[in-house]
Motif scaffolding. Structure first.
Motif, PDB file in Angstrom:
ATOM      1  N   CYS A  87     -35.906  -6.368 -64.221  1.00 28.43           N
ATOM      2  CA  CYS A  87     -36.293  -6.643 -64.938  1.00 28.43           C
ATOM      3  C   CYS A  87     -37.295  -6.291 -67.123  1.00 28.43           C
ATOM      4  O   CYS A  87     -36.866  -4.788 -67.058  1.00 28.43           O
ATOM      5  CB  CYS A  87     -37.827  -6.335 -64.524  1.00 28.43           C
ATOM      6  N   CYS A 116     -40.587  -3.085 -66.680  1.00 30.26           N
ATOM      7  CA  CYS A 116     -40.583  -1.716 -65.798  1.00 30.26           C
ATOM      8  C   CYS A 116     -38.803  -1.575 -65.147  1.00 30.26           C
ATOM      9  O   CYS A 116     -38.739  -0.221 -64.929  1.00 30.26           O
ATOM     10  CB  CYS A 116     -40.948  -2.491 -64.931  1.00 30.26           C
ATOM     11  N   CYS A 119     -41.584 -11.047 -62.010  1.00 28.92           N
ATOM     12  CA  CYS A 119     -41.132  -9.740 -61.315  1.00 28.92           C
ATOM     13  C   CYS A 119     -42.080  -8.567 -60.401  1.00 28.92           C
ATOM     14  O   CYS A 119     -43.182  -8.970 -60.471  1.00 28.92           O
ATOM     15  CB  CYS A 119     -41.420  -8.133 -62.470  1.00 28.92           C
TER      16      CYS A 119
END
Ligand SMILES: [Zn+2]
Length: 199
Positions: free
Chosen positions: A168, A171, A188
């Motif tokens: 991702c 994050c 995500c």
């Protein structure tokens, strides 16, 4: 035109150098003996006074070699050292200044250089604007949570069944994609950021 010696604060009148005080004495002396032909002295006095009002004496420390060179040049120009410095500092001297002769060429070159610099600046500005636009676009995409490409090159595993692992962009958590649909928009599971996987 009568000459004025700025340093001595005297004016040349009738081939004699006279100071402010001397002129006043002359005028006074003439009047005392009934001679009212004081025009020359009065004009000279006015001229000397008004001229000296345009000058202020300052003390200035200059490098010795500069002073020596200036004295030589003043002599060459047949003017006083002070006169030479004054002219030079006010940008007035060119006579006998051989170094400053080819100034015109230099000026042209400088202008050309300036032009080139200007163009370069404009170019840089345009490039910067472009970069800014790109940044803005990228930022917009980020705000929308969509990124054109996932960082999938290294993460991609050539496992059968089209299982692909990506990371991702938001994050940095790994995401496993099992669908073989391409391009595919992936959300995500951790932070809900959206990304698009092209291949
Ligand atoms: Zn995430």
């Amino acid at each position: 035109m009568s000459k004025i010696n700025i340093e001595d604060e005297t004016i040349n009148i009738g081939d004699v150098w006279k100071s402010n005080e001397m002129l006043k004495e002359d005028i006074k002396g003439k009047i005392e003996i009934g001679n009212f032909d004081i025009t020359d002295e009065a004009v000279a006095l006015k001229k000397l006074t008004s001229t000296m009002h345009q000058y202020t004496k300052i003390e200035l420390k200059l490098p010795n070699d500069f002073i020596a060179a200036s004295r030589e040049k003043a002599e060459g120009n047949d003017i006083s050292f002070e006169e030479y410095l004054r002219n030079r500092l006010s940008g007035g001297i060119s006579e006998g200044e051989q170094e400053e002769e080819p100034a015109e060429e230099g000026v042209e070159e400088e202008e050309e250089e300036e032009e080139a610099e200007e163009q370069e600046e404009k170019k840089e500005e345009a490039e910067e604007a472009e970069e800014e636009e790109e940044e803005e676009e990228a930022q917009e995409d980020e705000e929308k949570g969509v990124r054109p490409d996932w960082d999938n090159e290294e993460e991609e595993t050539a496992v059968p069944q089209q299982i692909v692992k990506v990371r991702c962009h938001n994050c940095k958590r790994p995401i496993t994609i099992t669908s073989s649909e391409r391009p595919i928009t992936v959300t995500c599971p951790n932070c809900s950021a959206k990304g698009r996987l092209e291949q």
